[in-house]
Enzyme design. Structure first.
Site, PDB file in Angstrom:
ATOM      1  CD  GLN A  95      26.732  -7.448 -17.987  1.00 50.55           C
ATOM      2  OE1 GLN A  95      26.380  -7.585 -16.810  1.00 50.55           O
ATOM      3  NE2 GLN A  95      25.961  -7.839 -18.987  1.00 50.55           N
ATOM      4  CG  HIS A 157      23.160  -9.890 -14.552  1.00 48.64           C
ATOM      5  ND1 HIS A 157      21.949 -10.548 -14.557  1.00 48.64           N
ATOM      6  CD2 HIS A 157      23.394  -9.503 -15.828  1.00 48.64           C
ATOM      7  CE1 HIS A 157      21.472 -10.560 -15.799  1.00 48.64           C
ATOM      8  NE2 HIS A 157      22.341  -9.930 -16.588  1.00 48.64           N
ATOM      9  CD  GLU A 249      10.665  -5.151 -12.357  1.00 42.70           C
ATOM     10  OE1 GLU A 249      10.060  -6.213 -12.597  1.00 42.70           O
ATOM     11  OE2 GLU A 249      11.151  -4.884 -11.242  1.00 42.70           O
ATOM     12  CE1 TYR A 259      10.041  -2.892  -4.928  1.00 45.48           C
ATOM     13  CE2 TYR A 259      11.537  -3.928  -3.369  1.00 45.48           C
ATOM     14  CZ  TYR A 259      10.659  -2.915  -3.694  1.00 45.48           C
ATOM     15  OH  TYR A 259      10.396  -1.914  -2.776  1.00 45.48           O
ATOM     16  CE1 TYR A 270      18.410  -9.891 -23.135  1.00 41.30           C
ATOM     17  CE2 TYR A 270      19.391 -11.341 -21.492  1.00 41.30           C
ATOM     18  CZ  TYR A 270      19.037 -10.074 -21.917  1.00 41.30           C
ATOM     19  OH  TYR A 270      19.303  -8.996 -21.118  1.00 41.30           O
TER      20      TYR A 270
END
Length: 378
Positions: A95, A157, A249, A259, A270
């Site tokens: 990523q 991430h 979200e 949060y 997962y």
């Protein structure tokens, strides 16, 4: 006649599916009062799109290239063959890669823009934000203004979206790294946080954790898993983020707020294992809405232009797993019934932007990615 070819049964199945979606606060986007045009193709996993004052566009490619889309001698939009020179080294794996590009509001006078990207090595990497001056061909005076701490391992991430608040400060979203998720709750690390700095990298004195022992002063909010988009609407900063298996979200970011991740979530891991038994907890700011099952939200845009009057006052959230864009009408900061759009493209949508012409622009996430323009059907 087979079961699958029975038109009565097929209509009944469609009607049941439509009813379930409407009960879940989702409206089907079957009436296509738009058409989709290809602006550019042949892009390698395009990640972000920005518009320059003279009509050119900038597109980041995740492997580490910044591209210019401009008009050729025939007045057609084309991707300039050579990428922009002067980019700093980008770590591209998994990523990780080149993420957001944001044009400074004063670009016409200053030429300034901002980039976010993965920086470092596979075993010690960071999210980095730089400011640079773009002369149309090359970046100059590339200056780091934020580098997440501490270094982390692996290529997951990162977050990386950028936005400017009304006071001119810069915010960026940093993911939790996916190795030690509880770092999102720890204030000695930038992982799993929203960060706020001045556009030259200085820390604003009114950041919520300035002067708090053991807390990094750049932190603006905490408890995030993998934020993917931020957009400011008036005085409100909206953000979306990936959950795990569900629990994506939409949040309104407030200075100092927590949060929840991983204390609260509407999703599971997962593997199917529970991350936590809690969907809400005292002191935790709940999301405005969540998507379960996961749609894998990516980019986000605010639409209030005249080209599509029926879409005004809406957030548009692009989705990778759902291969769609969600239109989320907002009234007084509260999400209304959502509309699912552009599933007919069959594409993972990485980013969505409102153009200066009032059209909606989409980036498709593939090795042969495209820039698409959505305009009225007539």
């Amino acid at each position: 006649m087979s079961r699958s070819s029975n038109p009565v049964r097929a209509w009944h199945a469609w009607a049941v599916a439509a009813w379930l979606l409407c009960c879940a606060g989702v409206a089907l986007g079957e009436t296509r009062d738009y058409r989709v045009e290809t602006v550019a193709d042949g892009l390698d996993h395009p990640w972000s799109l920005a518009f320059l004052p003279d009509g050119r566009m900038l597109v980041t490619e995740r492997p580490g290239r910044l591209r210019v889309i401009e008009r050729d001698d025939a007045n057609a939009l084309v991707v300039r063959p050579a990428p922009v020179d002067g980019l700093p080294p980008v770590l591209a794996m998994g990523q990780a890669g080149l993420f957001d590009v944001m044009v400074d509001p004063g670009f016409a006078d200053t030429g300034l823009l901002y980039l976010s990207f993965a920086h470092g090595t596979p075993d010690a990497n960071h999210l980095r934000v730089v400011r640079a001056r773009f002369d149309g061909t090359r970046l100059h005076a590339v200056t780091p203004i934020f580098t997440s701490q501490p270094a982390k391992q692996a290529g997951q991430h990162f977050g990386g979206r950028l936005a400017l608040l009304g006071d001119g400060t810069l915010v960026t979203a940093v993911g939790d790294g996916n190795l030690e998720r509880t770092d999102a709750q720890r204030l000695h690390t930038h992982l799993g946080k929203t960060i706020r700095v001045q556009t030259d990298g200085r820390v604003p004195r009114d950041n919520p954790f300035v002067g708090r022992e053991g807390a990094l002063p750049e932190i603006y909010s905490s408890g995030h898993r993998n934020p993917q988009a931020m957009v400011r609407v008036g005085d409100v900063l909206y953000s979306n983020e990936h959950g795990a298996k569900g629990g994506d979200e939409l949040n309104a970011i407030v200075a100092g707020a927590n949060y929840g991740w991983p204390i609260t979530t509407d999703g599971v891991d997962y593997t199917g294992a529970r991350v936590t038994p809690y969907r809400s907890w005292p002191g935790i700011t709940d999301p405005l809405t969540h998507w379960t099952p996961s749609i894998a939200p990516s980019g986000m845009a605010w639409y209030d232009a005249a080209l599509f009057p029926q879409w005004r006052g809406s957030l548009f959230v692009s989705a990778l797993a759902e291969r769609s864009v969600r239109r989320v009408p907002m009234a007084g900061g509260t999400p209304g019934t959502q509309q699912i759009l552009f599933r007919e493209l069959g594409e993972r949508i990485r980013d969505v932007r409102t153009g200066p012409d009032g059209a909606l622009y989409l980036l498709t996430d593939s090795a042969d990615g495209r820039v698409l323009r959505v305009v009225p059907a007539r």
